[in-house]
Design a protein around this motif. Structure first.
Motif, mmCIF file in Angstrom:
data_model
loop_
_atom_site.group_PDB
_atom_site.id
_atom_site.type_symbol
_atom_site.label_atom_id
_atom_site.label_comp_id
_atom_site.label_asym_id
_atom_site.label_seq_id
_atom_site.Cartn_x
_atom_site.Cartn_y
_atom_site.Cartn_z
ATOM 1 N N GLY A 496 -8.172 70.139 46.185
ATOM 2 C CA GLY A 496 -8.904 69.736 44.991
ATOM 3 C C GLY A 496 -9.619 68.412 45.080
ATOM 4 O O GLY A 496 -9.593 67.643 44.119
ATOM 5 N N ASP A 498 -12.685 67.769 44.935
ATOM 6 C CA ASP A 498 -13.825 67.690 44.022
ATOM 7 C C ASP A 498 -13.396 67.391 42.595
ATOM 8 O O ASP A 498 -14.241 67.170 41.721
ATOM 9 C CB ASP A 498 -14.603 69.008 44.037
ATOM 10 C CG ASP A 498 -15.640 69.031 45.149
ATOM 11 O OD1 ASP A 498 -15.923 67.928 45.675
ATOM 12 O OD2 ASP A 498 -16.153 70.103 45.491
ATOM 13 N N THR A 499 -12.088 67.387 42.336
ATOM 14 C CA THR A 499 -11.596 67.172 40.979
ATOM 15 C C THR A 499 -11.685 65.684 40.625
ATOM 16 O O THR A 499 -11.123 64.841 41.323
ATOM 17 C CB THR A 499 -10.140 67.632 40.841
ATOM 18 O OG1 THR A 499 -10.056 69.011 41.198
ATOM 19 C CG2 THR A 499 -9.646 67.426 39.418
ATOM 20 N N VAL A 500 -12.415 65.372 39.550
ATOM 21 C CA VAL A 500 -12.473 63.990 39.071
ATOM 22 C C VAL A 500 -11.210 63.723 38.268
ATOM 23 O O VAL A 500 -10.901 64.459 37.329
ATOM 24 C CB VAL A 500 -13.724 63.760 38.215
ATOM 25 C CG1 VAL A 500 -13.721 62.327 37.662
ATOM 26 C CG2 VAL A 500 -14.976 64.032 39.025
ATOM 27 N N LEU A 502 -8.227 62.826 40.133
ATOM 28 C CA LEU A 502 -7.101 62.852 41.058
ATOM 29 C C LEU A 502 -6.434 61.486 41.096
ATOM 30 O O LEU A 502 -7.100 60.449 40.966
ATOM 31 C CB LEU A 502 -7.586 63.221 42.462
ATOM 32 C CG LEU A 502 -8.034 64.671 42.694
ATOM 33 C CD1 LEU A 502 -8.574 64.806 44.103
ATOM 34 C CD2 LEU A 502 -6.881 65.636 42.484
ATOM 35 N N THR A 514 -17.366 72.633 48.978
ATOM 36 C CA THR A 514 -17.184 71.346 48.301
ATOM 37 C C THR A 514 -18.498 70.572 48.405
ATOM 38 O O THR A 514 -19.319 70.832 49.296
ATOM 39 C CB THR A 514 -16.046 70.516 48.932
ATOM 40 O OG1 THR A 514 -15.996 69.250 48.261
ATOM 41 C CG2 THR A 514 -16.290 70.265 50.404
ATOM 42 N N ASN A 524 -9.409 58.471 47.680
ATOM 43 C CA ASN A 524 -9.860 58.656 46.300
ATOM 44 C C ASN A 524 -9.477 57.418 45.487
ATOM 45 O O ASN A 524 -8.308 57.011 45.461
ATOM 46 C CB ASN A 524 -9.224 59.903 45.691
ATOM 47 C CG ASN A 524 -9.819 60.215 44.316
ATOM 48 O OD1 ASN A 524 -10.920 60.749 44.226
ATOM 49 N ND2 ASN A 524 -9.094 59.873 43.270
ATOM 50 N N CYS A 551 -19.020 58.947 40.777
ATOM 51 C CA CYS A 551 -19.428 59.738 39.621
ATOM 52 C C CYS A 551 -20.719 59.189 39.029
ATOM 53 O O CYS A 551 -20.870 57.967 38.876
ATOM 54 C CB CYS A 551 -18.329 59.734 38.552
ATOM 55 S SG CYS A 551 -16.904 60.751 39.000
ATOM 56 N N GLY A 555 -16.968 63.003 34.691
ATOM 57 C CA GLY A 555 -16.482 64.184 35.385
ATOM 58 C C GLY A 555 -17.477 64.830 36.326
ATOM 59 O O GLY A 555 -17.236 65.935 36.804
ATOM 60 N N TRP A 557 -19.766 64.354 39.908
ATOM 61 C CA TRP A 557 -20.019 63.556 41.109
ATOM 62 C C TRP A 557 -21.515 63.371 41.322
ATOM 63 O O TRP A 557 -22.313 64.252 41.041
ATOM 64 C CB TRP A 557 -19.441 64.232 42.366
ATOM 65 C CG TRP A 557 -17.941 64.257 42.419
ATOM 66 C CD1 TRP A 557 -17.134 65.329 42.276
ATOM 67 C CD2 TRP A 557 -17.098 63.135 42.659
ATOM 68 N NE1 TRP A 557 -15.820 64.983 42.402
ATOM 69 C CE2 TRP A 557 -15.771 63.608 42.641
ATOM 70 C CE3 TRP A 557 -17.307 61.783 42.876
ATOM 71 C CZ2 TRP A 557 -14.673 62.790 42.842
ATOM 72 C CZ3 TRP A 557 -16.221 60.953 43.086
ATOM 73 C CH2 TRP A 557 -14.917 61.457 43.050
#
Length: 695
Positions: A496, A498-500, A502, A514, A524, A551, A555, A557
């Motif tokens: 994950g 790409d998850t904002v 983390l 991704t 991160n 970002c 949320g 990128w």
């Protein structure tokens, strides 16, 4: 300017003196010597310059004597003489011996050529100094006034007067309130009056208004003697500065700086002048001056003159006399003091009993009783010592840790208890209490465990070592384990990325869908809710590959970018630099060919880079004589070739009445070329400017 008698001239003077023959100076010789320093000392061993440098030989126009040891020779050249320049002057005798030489700045003599040129008249005087100069040369005519430099003579008179005044008044002397800075209302002004500074007399006839730029500040007087038309006058100005010292200005005038006053604030003036209370003629002031004069005897001084008018004139040797109008002599005083010293001696020896001391005429006994006993006799004739014996206290001799004392401070009993209770100590735990209330820990350290602010804590030797973890202050279910998010572990998380949102930590990305690059290890870094940044490093590459992203909105990128470094930044090709179309590569200095080059000098150059055409412009100057040429080297060699070259003389051609001067360039190469000059007039030292363009 340097001037001196030559060694050959010195030898000729000695020969003439020995043979008692006259010394005849016949000619002036003028020459233009290249690169001659007018301030350098004369070379006394050298002869006349070479023939090509001599511009004229002229008979002496006038000669005269200044004093028995100084004679002056004069040369007058009218407007019909010229054209030439000179910087070397020589005196030549009838025997063709060079007697004396002077170096001067370059002088000009121009002939009158209407209407093209206005000529000039020139007069030059040469003063020769040696013992017996007038007698040896046989000159009987007094030097004319135009042969004297009265400026020097008058300057000497001024300096002697200043030195004389300096001996009388010192460095500075202000008469009374003269030139005193005072505040009148809201303004500052300088009083009228007279003063002397380094022998220069100053006179202020009108009150001068002074405006300080600020306060606090110091006020100074700047004084100098300066030329004013045909006279020399004292010039003074008020200057504001934190500190000043004497100096010489650009015109060679000496300035003397005197501290007048200090303005510490806007309401006070602190006078710094050296003042004398002179308000009239100086001789009168000297005669009336008050003070002490060593060796001066006032022959007619009376008692009243020195404030002793009430002292009686009568004298007496009788110590019994009691009168306010008679002075006692030393004999009377000696008799009285003898009687006093005799009386004092009798008191000291005891022959005379004084006051209460009469009670000690009979010896008395001093005794002690009670806790101590002893006695001694005392009659006042000498010190006595009483041997004291202490009484026993009633306690047996020995060591006691718990003694008892009476009201007199004497020990009356004693004991040695072995318990805390024996010492009446009630605020300490007993051994049994300590064993039940403290944890027994072996070793030399003192360990304490206590309840503090709702937590169990410990101390070792008085220093806190922290709190104990208990279920009240530690929840194992919320702790972060080693390896979570790659922290402290050897296997970062790979899920994950790409998850904002983390948690901050270390992650890896293999192959897959991704927006970040595949096969990277990354960090991160959370910023806030919905915002973060990531820094990644590509794997399996010869050059390190660094990627970043952050970002751009909540949320979401932004783009992933690769960082440039010395291993992956691509240099542009030469054809790309010349075309000027590539905007994604860098240009090296080699490709730029040093960029824009500029040498701002007499012999200078401007070189444009190849992508601006590579044009090179060069220039310079060279000094040539008539009919000569010189090979000049370009400041920068042309890489390809010379496109054009030319030259021009830097001189007023109006002075060439019958000739046409010209200059030219030839034999141009990549490194240099030949510059030539010709005017058919024999001119020397003409400056020729040259210019060249190439690539």
């Amino acid at each position: 300017m340097g001037a001196s008698i030559t060694l050959a001239g010195e030898s000729l003077i000695a020969q003439k003196l020995g043979a008692q023959q006259p010394l005849i100076v016949s000619r002036f010789v003028l020459a233009n010597v290249p690169s001659l320093d007018p301030n350098a000392p004369v070379d006394r061993t050298a002869g006349k310059p070479v023939a090509g440098q001599i511009v004229g030989t002229f008979d002496v126009t006038q000669k005269g004597y200044v004093n028995p040891n100084q004679v002056v020779y004069s040369l007058m050249m009218g407007s019909d003489v010229g054209d030439f320049d000179w910087n070397w002057i020589g005196l030549e005798t009838a025997e063709n011996v060079l007697l004396a030489v002077a170096y001067v700045p370059v002088q000009q003599k121009r002939r009158n050529i209407p209407p093209l040129q206005l000529g000039n008249n020139v007069t030059r005087n040469f003063l020769v100094v040696f013992d017996g100069a007038q007698e040896l040369t046989g000159i009987t005519i007094d030097a004319s006034t135009w042969q004297h430099d009265f400026t020097v003579r008058l300057k000497g008179i001024d300096e002697r007067e200043c030195l004389s005044n300096r001996d009388v008044y010192g460095r500075a002397c202000f008469f009374g309130s003269s030139l005193q800075l005072v505040k009148v209302g809201t303004e500052y002004q300088l009083n009228t009056g007279t003063a002397y500074v380094e022998g220069i007399r100053l006179e202020c006839t009108e009150v001068v208004t002074v405006t300080p730029p600020k306060v606090p500040i110091s006020v100074w007087l700047d004084v100098s003697l300066q030329r004013q038309m045909n006279d020399v006058q004292a010039i003074w100005t008020v200057v504001f500065s934190s500190g000043m010292s004497d100096y010489t200005d650009s015109a060679g005038e000496r300035h003397y700086c005197i501290h007048l006053a200090d303005l510490f604030d806007s309401s006070s003036v602190h006078d710094r002048r050296p003042v004398e209370p002179i308000d009239g003629p100086l001789v009168t002031w000297f005669a009336a001056r008050t003070g002490d004069y060593q060796g001066l005897r006032a022959r007619s001084t009376t008692k009243e003159d020195v404030g002793l008018g009430n002292v009686p004139n009568a004298l007496s040797d009788d110590q019994e006399t009691n009168s306010s109008f008679i002075l006692a002599t030393t004999k009377a005083i000696k008799t009285a003091t003898t009687l006093l010293w005799t009386a004092l001696a009798n008191i000291v020896s005891g022959a005379t009993v004084v006051g209460q001391a009469e009670k000690l005429a009979v010896a008395r006994r001093l005794s002690l009783s009670g806790a101590a006993s002893g006695q001694a006799s005392f009659d006042g004739s000498a010190d006595v010592n009483i041997s004291m014996t202490l009484a026993n206290s009633g306690i047996a001799p020995g060591t006691y840790t718990k003694p008892t004392f009476n009201a007199k401070g004497l020990a009356i009993s004693g004991e040695n208890p072995t318990t805390l209770a024996g010492y009446s100590i009630t605020d300490a735990w007993s051994k049994g209490e300590m064993e039940t209330r403290y944890v027994g820990v072996p070793g030399p350290n003192v360990i304490q465990v206590r309840w503090e602010a709702g937590n169990l804590s410990a101390k070792v030797d008085g220093a806190g070592v922290g709190k104990f973890w208990t279920t009240s202050n530690f929840d194992p279910s919320t702790k972060l384990n080693k390896g979570d998010y790659g922290l402290g572990g050897t296997t970062p998380s790979g899920l994950g990325i790409d998850t904002v949102g983390l948690p901050g930590g270390f992650y890896i990305k293999g192959d897959g869908e991704t927006s970040f690059a595949n096969y990277t290890s990354l960090i991160n870094i959370p910023y806030a809710d919905g915002f973060a940044a990531q820094l990644g490093f590509g794997q399996a590459n010869d050059e390190p590959q660094v990627l970043v992203r952050a970002c751009k909105s909540y949320g979401v990128w932004g783009k992933t970018r690769k960082l440039w470094h010395t291993g992956n930044l691509e240099a542009a090709q030469q054809f790309e630099v010349d075309a000027g179309q590539n905007d994604s590569s860098f240009v090296t200095p080699k490709k730029m060919r040093s960029g824009f080059y500029f040498l701002p000098a007499v012999n200078g150059v401007i070189a444009l880079p190849t992508w601006l055409g590579g044009i090179i412009v060069q220039w310079g100057k060279v000094t040539l004589n008539d009919g000569n040429s010189a090979i000049i080297n370009f400041p920068l060699a042309f890489p390809t070739g010379v496109l054009a070259s030319w030259s021009s003389i830097n001189v007023n051609i109006a002075s060439f009445a019958t000739t046409c001067p010209c200059s030219a360039t030839s034999d141009a190469t990549l490194a240099g070329m030949t510059v030539s000059y010709n005017d058919n007039n024999g001119a020397l030292g003409v400056v020729v400017g040259w210019f060249a363009i190439g690539r």
